[in-house]
Motif scaffolding. Structure first.
Motif, PDB file in Angstrom:
ATOM      1  N   ARG A 239       0.764  -1.221   0.074  1.00 27.49           N
ATOM      2  CA  ARG A 239      -0.130   0.090  -0.007  1.00 27.49           C
ATOM      3  C   ARG A 239       0.751   1.393  -0.008  1.00 27.49           C
ATOM      4  N   GLU A 240       1.890   1.186   0.758  1.00 33.33           N
ATOM      5  CA  GLU A 240       2.913   2.411   0.448  1.00 33.33           C
ATOM      6  C   GLU A 240       3.676   2.590  -0.821  1.00 33.33           C
TER       7      GLU A 240
ATOM      8  N   GLY B 158       1.204   4.196  -3.117  1.00 35.77           N
ATOM      9  CA  GLY B 158       1.028   5.726  -2.631  1.00 35.77           C
ATOM     10  C   GLY B 158       0.172   5.981  -1.319  1.00 35.77           C
ATOM     11  N   LYS B 159      -0.092   5.206  -0.345  1.00 34.24           N
ATOM     12  CA  LYS B 159      -0.518   5.294   0.617  1.00 34.24           C
ATOM     13  C   LYS B 159       0.620   5.885   1.737  1.00 34.24           C
ATOM     14  N   THR B 160       0.243   6.699   2.648  1.00 32.19           N
ATOM     15  CA  THR B 160       1.194   7.383   3.477  1.00 32.19           C
ATOM     16  C   THR B 160       0.873   7.382   4.925  1.00 32.19           C
TER      17      THR B 160
ATOM     18  N   HIS C  89       6.382   5.991  -4.773  1.00 33.07           N
ATOM     19  CA  HIS C  89       7.832   5.320  -4.633  1.00 33.07           C
ATOM     20  C   HIS C  89       8.619   5.800  -5.629  1.00 33.07           C
TER      21      HIS C  89
ATOM     22  N   SER D  88       3.009   6.558  -8.196  1.00 30.81           N
ATOM     23  CA  SER D  88       1.917   6.155  -7.469  1.00 30.81           C
ATOM     24  C   SER D  88       1.121   5.423  -8.205  1.00 30.81           C
TER      25      SER D  88
ATOM     26  N   ARG E 287       4.537  12.932   1.005  1.00 27.62           N
ATOM     27  CA  ARG E 287       3.801  12.652  -0.358  1.00 27.62           C
ATOM     28  C   ARG E 287       4.075  11.287  -0.496  1.00 27.62           C
ATOM     29  N   GLY E 288       3.136  10.752  -1.045  1.00 33.25           N
ATOM     30  CA  GLY E 288       3.117   9.206  -1.333  1.00 33.25           C
ATOM     31  C   GLY E 288       3.383   8.673  -2.632  1.00 33.25           C
TER      32      GLY E 288
ATOM     33  N   THR F  79      10.616   3.734   4.770  1.00 30.74           N
ATOM     34  CA  THR F  79      10.112   4.858   5.242  1.00 30.74           C
ATOM     35  C   THR F  79      11.268   5.729   6.121  1.00 30.74           C
TER      36      THR F  79
ATOM     37  N   GLU G 153       5.109  10.323   5.902  1.00 25.90           N
ATOM     38  CA  GLU G 153       5.531  10.825   4.496  1.00 25.90           C
ATOM     39  C   GLU G 153       4.935  12.087   4.065  1.00 25.90           C
TER      40      GLU G 153
END
Length: 295
Positions: free
Chosen positions: A191-192, A195-197, A206, A292, A203-204, A251, A201
């Motif tokens: 999920r990270e 785009g999930k934060t 990779h 994302s 911004r979301g 993270t 973070e």
């Protein structure tokens, strides 16, 4: 004079025996191996104070990755400045000439034991290893534990000598985005990566071009590190061989440090980006882009 000579010989003998217990290429040890290593090593336990208090290896010192890192904000994953960092490491009893064994909770943790192992290795200590499977594996192997607070260590004399091959900067990550030879590995949850934060973070997403490999995919259900052949199969699917330079991030450089420790043990060329997403996502998007599921 004779007494001094005997003392020096005994010290040299002790040091050589201690170093022999953890090889320079050994980044993790089995519970069985720990029976030999623990009595002659500085033992650090990275679990929470409550978990430590409910049962720990006698003589171990409780530490956290936070006490060696910058206090807060975008640089929270970065290590302290050298003078303060060296003092913090000495305070928990670490010396260059004595091996260090690090204990965590592989199932419940975030790879903190790998962070401490990576940190000490990156700072020049060549005889540091984490226990495969952590405290639960030691208990299954019938190691005795003690309740209560942490031991008060004698200060060590650790001296920093940085190994740059184990540390990646944001500039290294930027170069890797443009160079197919180096592979970026995102060790966070799916999920990270998408785009999930959930962990703060700015911004979301990779880093563009990064491969996803959640760090716990290299463990079995008991928190034991997978056999080499299984890990090599997972890495091969990402295009990674033992000659491929790898930069891992997460993270705040904790989960990624654990993955780097495992890869280094199996002779892969891996380094850790300690600032990771806390730092990268706080910087201008034009210079520090993220991808994302939405873009």
């Amino acid at each position: 004079m004779k007494t001094l000579l005997i003392s020096l010989i005994l010290l040299m003998t002790f040091s050589s025996q201690a170093f022999a217990s953890i090889g320079t290429d050994t980044w993790f040890i089995s519970p069985r191996q720990a029976k030999t290593h623990l009595p002659r090593s500085t033992v650090l336990d990275v679990r929470s104070a409550s978990a430590f208090g409910m049962g720990h290896i006698p003589g171990s010192v409780r530490v956290s990755w936070q006490q060696f890192s910058k206090p807060s904000g975008p640089e929270h994953g970065e290590l302290l400045e050298p003078e303060a960092l060296q003092e913090a490491i000495r305070k928990v009893g670490v010396s260059n000439q004595i091996p260090v064994v690090v204990i965590g909770d592989a199932n419940e943790g975030w790879g903190e034991e790998g962070r401490i192992v990576w940190m000490l290795r990156a700072l020049g200590h060549k005889h540091v290893a984490m226990v495969d499977g952590g405290i639960k594996a030691l208990k299954r192997a019938k190691f005795g534990t003690r309740m209560g607070t942490s031991a008060t260590p004698q200060p060590g004399n650790f001296t920093i000598e940085i190994d740059p091959s184990l540390v990646a900067s944001h500039d290294d990550v930027k170069k890797a985005m443009k160079a197919a030879r180096t592979i970026l590995v995102d060790t966070r949850e799916g999920r990270e990566f998408s785009g999930k934060t959930p962990y703060g973070e700015k911004r979301g997403g990779h880093v563009p071009g990064a491969k996803h490999l959640y760090f716990k995919e290299l463990m079995d259900k008991n928190g034991m590190i997978l056999p080499r052949e299984e890990i090599e199969k997972k890495l091969d699917a990402l295009g990674i061989t033992t000659t491929t330079p790898v930069i891992a991030y997460c993270t705040g450089g904790i989960r990624s440090a654990w993955l780097v420790a495992v890869l280094q043990h199996y002779k892969f060329k891996a380094s850790n980006y300690p600032g990771s997403m806390w730092h990268w996502a706080s910087m201008p998007a034009e210079e520090f882009p993220l991808q994302s599921a939405q873009n």
